[in-house]
Design a protein around this motif. Structure first.
Motif, PDB file in Angstrom:
ATOM      1  N   LYS A  11       0.834  -1.209   0.000  1.00 45.38           N
ATOM      2  CA  LYS A  11       0.000   0.000   0.000  1.00 45.38           C
ATOM      3  C   LYS A  11       0.865   1.254   0.000  1.00 45.38           C
ATOM      4  O   LYS A  11       0.608   2.211  -0.737  1.00 45.38           O
ATOM      5  CB  LYS A  11      -0.925  -0.005   1.222  1.00 45.38           C
ATOM      6  N   ARG A  12       1.935   1.251   0.810  1.00 51.06           N
ATOM      7  CA  ARG A  12       2.836   2.407   0.846  1.00 51.06           C
ATOM      8  C   ARG A  12       3.546   2.600  -0.486  1.00 51.06           C
ATOM      9  O   ARG A  12       3.751   3.723  -0.932  1.00 51.06           O
ATOM     10  CB  ARG A  12       3.888   2.238   1.944  1.00 51.06           C
ATOM     11  N   VAL A  13       3.925   1.486  -1.122  1.00 48.85           N
ATOM     12  CA  VAL A  13       4.591   1.577  -2.428  1.00 48.85           C
ATOM     13  C   VAL A  13       3.657   2.214  -3.443  1.00 48.85           C
ATOM     14  O   VAL A  13       4.053   3.095  -4.215  1.00 48.85           O
ATOM     15  CB  VAL A  13       5.072   0.184  -2.901  1.00 48.85           C
ATOM     16  N   LEU A  14       2.395   1.807  -3.433  1.00 49.51           N
ATOM     17  CA  LEU A  14       1.439   2.385  -4.380  1.00 49.51           C
ATOM     18  C   LEU A  14       1.165   3.857  -4.066  1.00 49.51           C
ATOM     19  O   LEU A  14       1.169   4.698  -4.965  1.00 49.51           O
ATOM     20  CB  LEU A  14       0.122   1.601  -4.347  1.00 49.51           C
ATOM     21  N   ASP A  15       0.925   4.167  -2.778  1.00 54.06           N
ATOM     22  CA  ASP A  15       0.591   5.555  -2.398  1.00 54.06           C
ATOM     23  C   ASP A  15       1.772   6.503  -2.593  1.00 54.06           C
ATOM     24  O   ASP A  15       1.661   7.515  -3.276  1.00 54.06           O
ATOM     25  CB  ASP A  15       0.131   5.621  -0.940  1.00 54.06           C
ATOM     26  N   ARG A  16       2.883   6.171  -1.978  1.00 51.28           N
ATOM     27  CA  ARG A  16       4.003   7.105  -1.968  1.00 51.28           C
ATOM     28  C   ARG A  16       4.929   6.950  -3.168  1.00 51.28           C
ATOM     29  O   ARG A  16       5.508   7.934  -3.631  1.00 51.28           O
ATOM     30  CB  ARG A  16       4.815   6.931  -0.689  1.00 51.28           C
ATOM     31  N   GLY A  17       5.074   5.713  -3.675  1.00 50.07           N
ATOM     32  CA  GLY A  17       6.010   5.502  -4.772  1.00 50.07           C
ATOM     33  C   GLY A  17       5.414   5.785  -6.133  1.00 50.07           C
ATOM     34  O   GLY A  17       5.939   6.592  -6.904  1.00 50.07           O
ATOM     35  N   VAL A  18       4.298   5.144  -6.428  1.00 50.68           N
ATOM     36  CA  VAL A  18       3.701   5.273  -7.763  1.00 50.68           C
ATOM     37  C   VAL A  18       2.950   6.593  -7.905  1.00 50.68           C
ATOM     38  O   VAL A  18       3.146   7.327  -8.875  1.00 50.68           O
ATOM     39  CB  VAL A  18       2.773   4.066  -8.049  1.00 50.68           C
ATOM     40  N   ASN A  20       2.920   9.392  -5.751  1.00 53.69           N
ATOM     41  CA  ASN A  20       3.630  10.617  -5.373  1.00 53.69           C
ATOM     42  C   ASN A  20       5.049  10.692  -5.941  1.00 53.69           C
ATOM     43  O   ASN A  20       5.706  11.708  -5.792  1.00 53.69           O
ATOM     44  CB  ASN A  20       3.681  10.758  -3.844  1.00 53.69           C
ATOM     45  N   GLY A  21       5.535   9.616  -6.524  1.00 54.84           N
ATOM     46  CA  GLY A  21       6.839   9.648  -7.179  1.00 54.84           C
ATOM     47  C   GLY A  21       8.040   9.573  -6.257  1.00 54.84           C
ATOM     48  O   GLY A  21       9.120  10.039  -6.622  1.00 54.84           O
ATOM     49  N   SER A  22       7.907   8.964  -5.096  1.00 54.14           N
ATOM     50  CA  SER A  22       9.040   8.823  -4.179  1.00 54.14           C
ATOM     51  C   SER A  22       9.965   7.719  -4.690  1.00 54.14           C
ATOM     52  O   SER A  22       9.563   6.562  -4.863  1.00 54.14           O
ATOM     53  CB  SER A  22       8.553   8.470  -2.775  1.00 54.14           C
ATOM     54  N   SER A  23      11.218   8.078  -4.945  1.00 54.58           N
ATOM     55  CA  SER A  23      12.184   7.116  -5.486  1.00 54.58           C
ATOM     56  C   SER A  23      12.453   5.982  -4.510  1.00 54.58           C
ATOM     57  O   SER A  23      12.610   4.822  -4.920  1.00 54.58           O
ATOM     58  CB  SER A  23      13.497   7.811  -5.815  1.00 54.58           C
ATOM     59  N   LEU A  24      12.525   6.298  -3.225  1.00 54.28           N
ATOM     60  CA  LEU A  24      12.795   5.278  -2.219  1.00 54.28           C
ATOM     61  C   LEU A  24      11.718   4.190  -2.238  1.00 54.28           C
ATOM     62  O   LEU A  24      12.031   2.996  -2.251  1.00 54.28           O
ATOM     63  CB  LEU A  24      12.884   5.912  -0.828  1.00 54.28           C
ATOM     64  N   VAL A  27      11.939   1.967  -5.324  1.00 51.30           N
ATOM     65  CA  VAL A  27      13.008   0.962  -5.195  1.00 51.30           C
ATOM     66  C   VAL A  27      12.559  -0.172  -4.281  1.00 51.30           C
ATOM     67  O   VAL A  27      12.789  -1.356  -4.583  1.00 51.30           O
ATOM     68  CB  VAL A  27      14.304   1.625  -4.673  1.00 51.30           C
ATOM     69  N   ILE A  28      11.904   0.158  -3.176  1.00 48.00           N
ATOM     70  CA  ILE A  28      11.387  -0.872  -2.273  1.00 48.00           C
ATOM     71  C   ILE A  28      10.370  -1.753  -3.008  1.00 48.00           C
ATOM     72  O   ILE A  28      10.370  -2.982  -2.888  1.00 48.00           O
ATOM     73  CB  ILE A  28      10.772  -0.234  -1.010  1.00 48.00           C
ATOM     74  N   GLY A  29       9.504  -1.144  -3.804  1.00 53.06           N
ATOM     75  CA  GLY A  29       8.531  -1.905  -4.587  1.00 53.06           C
ATOM     76  C   GLY A  29       9.195  -2.795  -5.618  1.00 53.06           C
ATOM     77  O   GLY A  29       8.775  -3.935  -5.853  1.00 53.06           O
ATOM     78  N   ALA A  30      10.256  -2.279  -6.248  1.00 52.11           N
ATOM     79  CA  ALA A  30      10.978  -3.084  -7.243  1.00 52.11           C
ATOM     80  C   ALA A  30      11.625  -4.300  -6.589  1.00 52.11           C
ATOM     81  O   ALA A  30      11.578  -5.410  -7.124  1.00 52.11           O
ATOM     82  CB  ALA A  30      12.027  -2.230  -7.946  1.00 52.11           C
ATOM     83  N   PHE A  31      12.236  -4.103  -5.404  1.00 53.13           N
ATOM     84  CA  PHE A  31      12.828  -5.236  -4.688  1.00 53.13           C
ATOM     85  C   PHE A  31      11.766  -6.250  -4.284  1.00 53.13           C
ATOM     86  O   PHE A  31      11.989  -7.461  -4.364  1.00 53.13           O
ATOM     87  CB  PHE A  31      13.606  -4.762  -3.459  1.00 53.13           C
TER      88      PHE A  31
END
Length: 123
Positions: A11-18, A20-24, A27-31
């Motif tokens: 959920k955090r990867v989708l909300d903050r990464g995808v 909002n564009g947070s690189s960190l 990367v966590i989602g990719a791993f």
């Protein structure tokens, strides 16, 4: 507990990464994605243990649901080579015993008894 934590991370990867564009978080989602793929691919290789020994002349048939890959083909070639080598060694031992049994004396009697046990069917 592990699935709850995984759901929270996804959920955090989708909300903050995808979104909002947070690189960190990307990367966590990719791993996480790579980890899931690695586990999925790794699960195809099962370990199979036999409860009894195979002797020369015994046959073990293994069927695969699909076309075997390169690794499987290589392993089956190795297994066939080992089986053939064991069969040749067994035949050589039987021939040596037959040769000794053709002689005379105590050695011939021992060899004859050994040949008789080799001829009995093994269960």
């Amino acid at each position: 507990m592990g699935t709850l934590l995984g759901a929270l991370v996804r959920k955090r990867v989708l909300d903050r990464g995808v979104r909002n564009g947070s690189s960190l978080w990307l990367v966590i989602g990719a791993f996480g994605l790579l980890r899931r793929l690695y586990r999925r691919l790794g699960s195809k290789h099962e370990t199979i243990r036999l409860g009894e020994r195979l002797r020369p002349g015994d046959e073990l048939v293994v069927r695969y649901p699909g076309k075997p890959g390169r690794k499987v083909s290589k392993e089956t070639k190795l297994v066939k080579a080992r089986r053939d080598a064991a069969a040749v060694a067994f035949d050589n031992e039987r021939a040596a015993l037959a040769e000794r049994a053709a002689g005379g004396g105590r050695t011939a009697r021992k060899a004859s008894r050994a040949l008789e046990t080799l001829r009995e069917p093994r269960v």
